[in-house]
Design a protein around this motif. Sequence first.
Motif, PDB file in Angstrom:
ATOM      1  N   TRP A 131      45.319  15.808  83.818  1.00 41.74           N
ATOM      2  CA  TRP A 131      46.278  15.216  82.962  1.00 41.74           C
ATOM      3  C   TRP A 131      45.996  13.729  82.573  1.00 41.74           C
ATOM      4  N   ASN A 164      45.089  18.354  78.406  1.00 41.15           N
ATOM      5  CA  ASN A 164      46.364  17.817  78.136  1.00 41.15           C
ATOM      6  C   ASN A 164      46.506  16.309  77.371  1.00 41.15           C
ATOM      7  N   GLN A 185      41.583  20.968  76.916  1.00 37.73           N
ATOM      8  CA  GLN A 185      42.445  22.131  77.235  1.00 37.73           C
ATOM      9  C   GLN A 185      44.070  21.766  77.216  1.00 37.73           C
ATOM     10  N   TRP A 211      45.727  26.573  76.854  1.00 41.17           N
ATOM     11  CA  TRP A 211      46.583  27.080  77.799  1.00 41.17           C
ATOM     12  C   TRP A 211      47.595  27.607  77.681  1.00 41.17           C
ATOM     13  N   ALA A 212      48.096  28.707  78.564  1.00 36.32           N
ATOM     14  CA  ALA A 212      49.381  29.534  78.406  1.00 36.32           C
ATOM     15  C   ALA A 212      48.989  30.180  77.003  1.00 36.32           C
ATOM     16  N   PRO A 213      48.027  31.019  76.724  1.00 40.58           N
ATOM     17  CA  PRO A 213      47.679  31.544  75.514  1.00 40.58           C
ATOM     18  C   PRO A 213      48.808  32.590  75.039  1.00 40.58           C
ATOM     19  N   LEU A 214      49.480  33.171  76.142  1.00 44.21           N
ATOM     20  CA  LEU A 214      50.658  34.115  75.699  1.00 44.21           C
ATOM     21  C   LEU A 214      52.047  33.159  75.806  1.00 44.21           C
ATOM     22  N   ALA A 215      52.146  31.922  76.057  1.00 46.21           N
ATOM     23  CA  ALA A 215      53.250  31.321  76.358  1.00 46.21           C
ATOM     24  C   ALA A 215      53.868  31.660  77.533  1.00 46.21           C
ATOM     25  N   GLN A 216      53.104  32.030  78.443  1.00 48.92           N
ATOM     26  CA  GLN A 216      53.614  32.615  79.697  1.00 48.92           C
ATOM     27  C   GLN A 216      54.437  33.873  79.437  1.00 48.92           C
ATOM     28  N   ALA A 217      54.130  34.710  78.531  1.00 49.07           N
ATOM     29  CA  ALA A 217      54.452  35.994  78.161  1.00 49.07           C
ATOM     30  C   ALA A 217      55.842  35.969  77.258  1.00 49.07           C
ATOM     31  N   ALA A 237      50.049  41.411  73.670  1.00 48.69           N
ATOM     32  CA  ALA A 237      49.248  40.409  74.239  1.00 48.69           C
ATOM     33  C   ALA A 237      47.826  40.474  73.676  1.00 48.69           C
ATOM     34  N   SER A 255      46.862  36.955  84.837  1.00 44.34           N
ATOM     35  CA  SER A 255      47.919  37.964  85.266  1.00 44.34           C
ATOM     36  C   SER A 255      47.444  38.437  86.710  1.00 44.34           C
ATOM     37  N   ARG A 260      47.126  44.821  83.134  1.00 50.16           N
ATOM     38  CA  ARG A 260      47.110  43.711  82.206  1.00 50.16           C
ATOM     39  C   ARG A 260      45.947  42.917  82.290  1.00 50.16           C
ATOM     40  N   GLU A 263      43.619  44.784  80.125  1.00 53.59           N
ATOM     41  CA  GLU A 263      44.140  45.053  78.764  1.00 53.59           C
ATOM     42  C   GLU A 263      43.718  43.685  77.958  1.00 53.59           C
ATOM     43  N   ASN A 264      43.885  42.566  78.714  1.00 53.68           N
ATOM     44  CA  ASN A 264      43.641  41.142  78.131  1.00 53.68           C
ATOM     45  C   ASN A 264      42.180  41.241  77.726  1.00 53.68           C
TER      46      ASN A 264
END
Length: 303
Positions: A131, A164, A185, A211-217, A237, A255, A260, A263-264
């Motif tokens: 950061w 960040n 990142q 980062w958080a490419p899935l927005a944390q689901a 996903a 995950s 998952r 799957e990813n």
Amino acid sequence: MESVTCWQYSPSRLAKLGFGALATVPHVTLNDGNTIPQLGFGVFQIPPAETERAVLHALTVGYRHIDTAEMYGNERDVGDAIRSFGVDRGEVYITSKLNNGFHRPDDARRAFERTLEALGFEYVDLFLIHWPLPTLYDGDFVSTWQALEEFRADGRARSIGVSNFQVAHLRLLAAETETVPAVNQFELHPYFQNRDVAAYGREHGIATEAWAPLAQAKVLDDSTLTRIAERCSKTTAQVVLRWHVQRGNIVFPKSVTPERIAENFAIFDFELGADDMAAVDGLDRGEAGRDGPDPDTFAYILD
Ligand code: NDP
């Protein structure tokens, strides 16, 4: 009528593209000439006791890129997983990050040594300032960056980058230092596409790691995404990760669930057409879609 824009690759086309079971992940060439697998495995919020098992499963599925950080407390377990899997060090791309409490150059040197010691390896492929902390350390992340330049020069970090960093932070580094970060990142997903930061990176040769490419689901029930997923016979996903990859982003979904994790990884046998890509682009909510902390004010230091 809705046009069908999801192309499934046939096994023969995949073979022609040279894709075997492990060779499915494209690599991105960074501005220092090194390459990075575009899909990896993130271990944020995986408790140390669960990390070795999760990383071992990811390696078994075929992932060869792990994203960790001293702040996650699981670097040692990442190293253990790689060793117990038995793969050569050179076959796995490892990223770690400088913990927030160690920005002063001497502290950064010690923290980097701790990271190498915890991982149990002589080098990392990529080391990042986690950061920018512009409200701490008198706003000085420039001298921290100069410490990272030393790690790159002595070969213990093959590439160096930031995390960040906002456009103003990147501009300051460009004005004050010699080395352009290989990557930035930052939070990026369909609801928060962080377009100004991504555009600055494109213009200056800094690769985007999302980062958080899935927005944390949190995006996975979105009706636009579920509609595309149904038509492609994929999960939401997989559609989101495929969108990232086609936009050129480097991703490392996290995950702890074996199905998952597999799957990813299975996102290289289909392609989204231009209209589906545009539909996902259209989900951006700008700043309102940000889920994580704002880097301009974030000042968290782990005790
Ligand atoms: P992700 O967007 O990767 O989402 C992870 C969440 O999504 C978990 O709850 C996981 O559940 C769930 N999930 C994963 N795959 C699926 C799937 N196929 N179907 C349904 N749910 C799924 O969030 P992260 O914040 O973990 O980001 C990924 C990585 O980015 C981190 O692990 C870390 O390496 C990095 N990162 C970096 C930051 C930085 O400041 N530089 C900040 C945050 C993250 P479950 O585990 O239960 O399966």
